[in-house]
Scaffold this motif. Structure first.
Motif, PDB file in Angstrom:
ATOM      1  N   TYR B 193       0.748  -0.993  -0.048  1.00 16.52           N
ATOM      2  CA  TYR B 193       0.139  -0.038  -0.027  1.00 16.52           C
ATOM      3  C   TYR B 193       1.006   1.352  -0.121  1.00 16.52           C
ATOM      4  CZ  TYR B 193      -4.261   2.680   1.157  1.00 16.52           C
ATOM      5  OH  TYR B 193      -5.110   3.470   1.036  1.00 16.52           O
ATOM      6  N   ARG B 199      -5.887   0.129  -3.227  1.00 20.83           N
ATOM      7  CA  ARG B 199      -6.491   1.244  -2.680  1.00 20.83           C
ATOM      8  C   ARG B 199      -7.927   0.699  -2.107  1.00 20.83           C
ATOM      9  NH1 ARG B 199      -4.269   5.362  -5.991  1.00 20.83           N
ATOM     10  NH2 ARG B 199      -2.478   4.846  -4.354  1.00 20.83           N
ATOM     11  N   GLU B 203      -9.637  -0.046   5.468  1.00 18.67           N
ATOM     12  CA  GLU B 203      -8.814   0.361   6.455  1.00 18.67           C
ATOM     13  C   GLU B 203      -8.873  -0.990   7.647  1.00 18.67           C
ATOM     14  OE1 GLU B 203      -6.892   2.438   6.921  1.00 18.67           O
ATOM     15  OE2 GLU B 203      -6.772   2.683   9.319  1.00 18.67           O
ATOM     16  N   ARG B 206      -6.553  -3.757   6.460  1.00 22.10           N
ATOM     17  CA  ARG B 206      -5.249  -3.113   6.456  1.00 22.10           C
ATOM     18  C   ARG B 206      -4.697  -3.191   8.034  1.00 22.10           C
ATOM     19  NH1 ARG B 206      -5.130   2.508   4.305  1.00 22.10           N
ATOM     20  NH2 ARG B 206      -7.177   2.200   3.682  1.00 22.10           N
ATOM     21  N   GLU B 207      -5.710  -2.554   8.702  1.00 20.87           N
ATOM     22  CA  GLU B 207      -5.380  -2.648  10.191  1.00 20.87           C
ATOM     23  C   GLU B 207      -5.189  -3.856  10.846  1.00 20.87           C
ATOM     24  OE1 GLU B 207      -4.402  -0.105  13.325  1.00 20.87           O
ATOM     25  OE2 GLU B 207      -4.554   0.415  11.239  1.00 20.87           O
ATOM     26  N   ILE B 210      -1.777  -5.300   9.692  1.00 20.93           N
ATOM     27  CA  ILE B 210      -0.773  -4.699  10.642  1.00 20.93           C
ATOM     28  C   ILE B 210      -0.762  -5.406  11.924  1.00 20.93           C
ATOM     29  CG2 ILE B 210      -0.321  -2.568  11.456  1.00 20.93           C
ATOM     30  CD1 ILE B 210      -1.178  -1.035   9.088  1.00 20.93           C
ATOM     31  N   ARG B 211      -1.726  -5.346  12.507  1.00 18.21           N
ATOM     32  CA  ARG B 211      -1.616  -6.170  13.792  1.00 18.21           C
ATOM     33  C   ARG B 211      -0.903  -7.486  13.903  1.00 18.21           C
ATOM     34  NH1 ARG B 211      -4.951  -3.474  17.725  1.00 18.21           N
ATOM     35  NH2 ARG B 211      -5.666  -1.609  17.099  1.00 18.21           N
ATOM     36  N   LEU B 215       6.663  -6.547  11.886  1.00 19.53           N
ATOM     37  CA  LEU B 215       7.051  -5.208  11.458  1.00 19.53           C
ATOM     38  C   LEU B 215       6.232  -4.174  11.459  1.00 19.53           C
ATOM     39  CD1 LEU B 215      10.325  -5.940   9.272  1.00 19.53           C
ATOM     40  CD2 LEU B 215      10.454  -5.460  11.825  1.00 19.53           C
ATOM     41  N   GLY B 216       4.801  -4.574  11.815  1.00 19.68           N
ATOM     42  CA  GLY B 216       3.835  -3.488  12.177  1.00 19.68           C
ATOM     43  C   GLY B 216       3.606  -2.558  11.383  1.00 19.68           C
ATOM     44  N   ARG B 217       3.689  -2.715   9.844  1.00 22.29           N
ATOM     45  CA  ARG B 217       3.072  -1.849   8.768  1.00 22.29           C
ATOM     46  C   ARG B 217       2.844  -2.681   7.488  1.00 22.29           C
ATOM     47  NH1 ARG B 217       6.948  -0.743   5.297  1.00 22.29           N
ATOM     48  NH2 ARG B 217       9.091  -0.602   5.912  1.00 22.29           N
ATOM     49  N   ARG B 220       5.539  -1.152   1.239  1.00 28.08           N
ATOM     50  CA  ARG B 220       5.391  -0.193   0.418  1.00 28.08           C
ATOM     51  C   ARG B 220       6.034  -0.582  -0.817  1.00 28.08           C
ATOM     52  NH1 ARG B 220       8.839   4.090   3.455  1.00 28.08           N
ATOM     53  NH2 ARG B 220       9.971   2.413   3.342  1.00 28.08           N
TER      54      ARG B 220
END
Lengths: 480, 253
Positions: B193, B199, B203, B206-207, B210-211, B215-217, B220
């Protein structure tokens, strides 16, 4: 292709010259040239339009109109929403993704169910806005909103003016909103949407940009308004408040400080990452420009991570956040404020092992200052936060007192049995909103903004007493 | 990477764009393959030039054998060979968990589309560059797959199946091309992302990813480009038939 966008909204038939243009990419924002005579005419017109239409609308109908307008905005394809999502990041320099997410979250809070929550929260019987309603103690009461509210909007959080506009409409008040140069767009777009849904209602609103304090007509408007709502810095709020001569309601929302408090229960092996993640979110959304955003955090010892490790993890999390959603570019003064804070604590850290500074390399994107003992200090904002370690959160309370008049939200993460007692202590020290960390920046329908009412503080309650009711009975020509 | 000729397919946007720019920053000659949007491809070339690199946009539908043959011919005419091939193109896919097709709604043609886009495209380009790489006794092929093959956190059946086919294809190819000093590896990104395809991933999805991610993201495009560049580099010369997961530790194998 160039697109011209009006940075103001006025009822039909009011002609305004364009004075200034600001270009953002292919968009040109047009700012008006306002004369005192025009603005006075405008205020008269708004009051008239209100009398003819809005004053006679039932509350239920107003709620429907606002709800319909909000529904337009909740459609991702709605042209004005797309325009706002494109333009607001350019105007405010906030990350586009933050604007997109936060704007829709914010607007979702004004759907029909939420509007009724606002009304029910503040009036025992919202029907009082439409008619005299019986009171339990006898007689009747009706509520009258101001005929004309003058709003001073702030520009720190895109869309925030909509809150104030909606509150005015729920009270059947016409409104003139002065936008901030930092974000002059959203209030205008919202007024345009209202016009799409109900033209007559929108005829009771004007949204205008002018340089605060400079325009002659500002004083004249303050004389003509029936209520004033001010968002801004403490100085702005005070300055405007002092100019109001007549006894009308004046609500001021000035500078506030919010903070977070993390109990050891939120720092267990299964929870600590989530706790840090939530706090980083609160710090990063709109770069702490909202008064709801935490400027410091108290972290209790006794969890699986120490407060110092908490600060380190928070720093890494802010770094990841920066990669996802970069902070806005800052002006020199803001950069200087962050740098001087860093310098001050970096110098102290050399001889004091209880202080540490964790900061983004190179730029000022994020800063975490760790203190080994409790204290209190506001932040220069823009993702700068101080972490204060404490044995227990209650120990931190004594440091709040000097800031009493500025305290607002406390985002807390503690076990259920501590919640109420801690909330009570915080309330006594001046905090007016206790919320979850991770949710700090989102105000909810019906909250007591800065410990007060949103609607009830603006209205007049008019009673028909029981005696008048009884006496009237005597004059019934058909009475026994 | 100095003066190596690198062909990146689907390079006009998203991950492909980042890969192209990364190679350019290492002084490679980068061919920016695109399907439709020549304007975007030209923007990538401009970016590359502003980085001081050499970039050239070339239109070519990788699913068409003839088009690929012509494209490679053109590259050979101008630059002599292809040293590094990055298969990044895929047919348009929107990663939207809410609107994805369930297993019982999918038709064979959905799978066919993805297999054509991923496997056939990769097959066509590999086949076209193989003679060049064999002749020079050097070549690096890097195929983009997905971590969803191992961890279908959202079951995008058709897309993931197409990519899994590429993985199998790549391993066999590594075996056969190894003796010619051609390495074939895969890079398996996690949700990346922002890109046009991702796109529409909501959210909250995605969240939740991430959780779960150490590495928490999210990845890219530049993260993926770094891994691809590593596999093309001298440092990776003894690595073949491998898949490098670039998803912040979400999948560990």
């Amino acid at each position: 292709m160039e697109q011209h966008i009006l940075a103001y909204f006025v009822p039909k038939g009011i002609c305004i010259d364009i004075h200034e243009e600001h270009t953002f990419g292919e968009y040109i924002l047009e700012f008006p040239n306002l004369s005192s005579a025009q603005v006075m005419e405008l205020s008269t017109r708004l009051r008239l339009n209100r009398g003819k239409y809005l004053a006679n609308l039932k509350t239920e109908r107003i709620v429907e109109i606002i709800d319909k307008t909000i529904q337009l905005w909740l459609n991702p394809q709605y042209p004005l929403r797309k325009l706002a999502e494109t333009l607001l990041p350019m105007i405010t320099a906030y990350d586009a993704e933050i604007v997109r997410l936060e704007l829709k979250r914010f607007l979702r809070g004004f759907r029909k169910k939420d509007l009724y929550r606002f009304l029910d929260e503040e009036f025992d019987n919202p029907g009082m806005l439409d008619n005299f309603r019986p009171r339990k103690s006898g007689g009747f009461t009706r509520v009258y909103g101001p005929e004309l509210i003058l709003h001073f909007f702030s520009g720190n959080v895109p869309g925030l003016p909509i809150w104030s506009m909606i509150m005015g409409l729920l009270l059947k008040s016409a409104g003139i909103g002065k936008t901030s140069s930092a974000e002059p767009l959203m209030a205008v777009l919202f007024a345009q949407s209202l016009a799409e849904v109900d033209e007559n209602l929108a005829e009771c609103l004007a949204v205008l940009p002018w340089k605060g304090g400079s325009a002659q007509f500002e004083d004249l408007l303050l004389e003509r308004a029936d209520a004033v709502v001010i968002y801004g810095s403490s100085q702005t709020v005070e300055k405007i408040k002092n100019k109001v001569r007549q006894p009308i309601p004046v609500l001021g929302y000035g500078h506030k400080i919010s903070f977070a408090a993390v109990g050891q229960e939120a720092l267990t092996a299964d929870r600590y990452q989530d706790t840090v993640h939530r706090l980083a979110n609160d710090v990063s959304v709109y770069d702490q420009q909202s008064c709801l955003s935490p400027q410091l955090v108290f972290v209790e010892r006794g969890g699986v991570i120490s407060p110092r490790q908490f600060a380190q993890l928070l720093a890494s999390e802010l770094d990841r956040y920066e990669k996802r959603r970069p902070r806005a570019k800052l002006g020199d003064a803001e950069i200087h404020a962050i740098r001087s804070l860093r310098n001050r604590y970096e110098a102290m850290a050399i001889s004091n092992s209880e202080i540490d500074v964790y900061a983004s390399g190179g730029g000022t994107e994020w800063t975490v200052v760790y203190h080994g003992r409790p204290g209190f200090e506001g932040s220069p904002l823009n993702r700068t936060i101080q972490v204060f370690a404490c044995q227990c959160l209650e120990e931190a309370l004594s440091h709040l007192r000097p800031y009493r008049s500025y305290l607002q939200s406390a985002g807390i993460a503690v076990a259920p049995e501590r919640l109420e007692a801690l909330a009570h202590c915080l309330a006594q020290e001046g905090v007016s909103r206790i919320t979850a960390i991770g949710q700090m920046t989102l105000g909810v329908a019906g909250w007591h903004h800065d410990a007060r009412f949103n609607l009830a503080d603006l209205v007049r309650f008019v009673d028909i007493e029981r005696s008048a009711e009884q006496l009237a009975e005597l004059y019934d020509p058909d009475v026994e | 990477m100095q003066d190596k000729v690198v062909l990146v397919t689907g390079a006009s946007r998203g991950i492909g764009r980042a890969i192209a720019k990364h190679f350019a920053s290492r002084q490679a000659i980068v061919i920016v393959d695109f399907l439709r949007n020549s304007q975007l491809a030209e923007e990538v070339v401009e970016d590359i030039q502003s980085l001081g690199g050499q970039g050239f946009a070339l239109q070519g539908d990788v699913t068409q054998e003839e088009a690929v043959r012509r494209m490679v011919e053109e590259i050979v005419d101008s630059f002599g060979t292809v040293d590094v091939l990055v298969n990044n193109a895929l047919c348009h896919y929107t990663f939207n968990p809410k609107l994805r097709k369930t297993a019982w709604e999918l038709e064979w043609k959905d799978y066919q589309t993805q297999i054509d886009g991923s496997l056939r495209g990769t097959f066509n380009t590999c086949k076209a560059v193989m003679p060049l790489m064999k002749r020079q006794n050097f070549g690096r092929v890097i195929n983009l797959v997905t971590n969803l093959i191992d961890f279908p956190i959202v079951p995008y059946h058709d897309y993931t199946t197409g990519k899994a086919a590429v993985l199998g294809y790549s391993r066999s190819l590594a075996k056969e091309l190894g003796p010619f000093n051609i390495t074939v590896n895969c890079v398996a990104p996690g949700l990346t992302y922002p890109t046009d395809s991702s796109r529409d991933t909501q959210e909250d999805v995605r969240e939740s990813i991430i959780r779960l991610t150490p590495l928490g993201r999210l990845a890219r495009p530049e993260d993926i480009a770094g891994a691809v560049a590593f596999l093309a580099s001298e440092e990776a010369s003894f690595i073949t038939g491998q898949t490098l997961y670039v998803d912040g530790g979400l999948t560990m194998r």
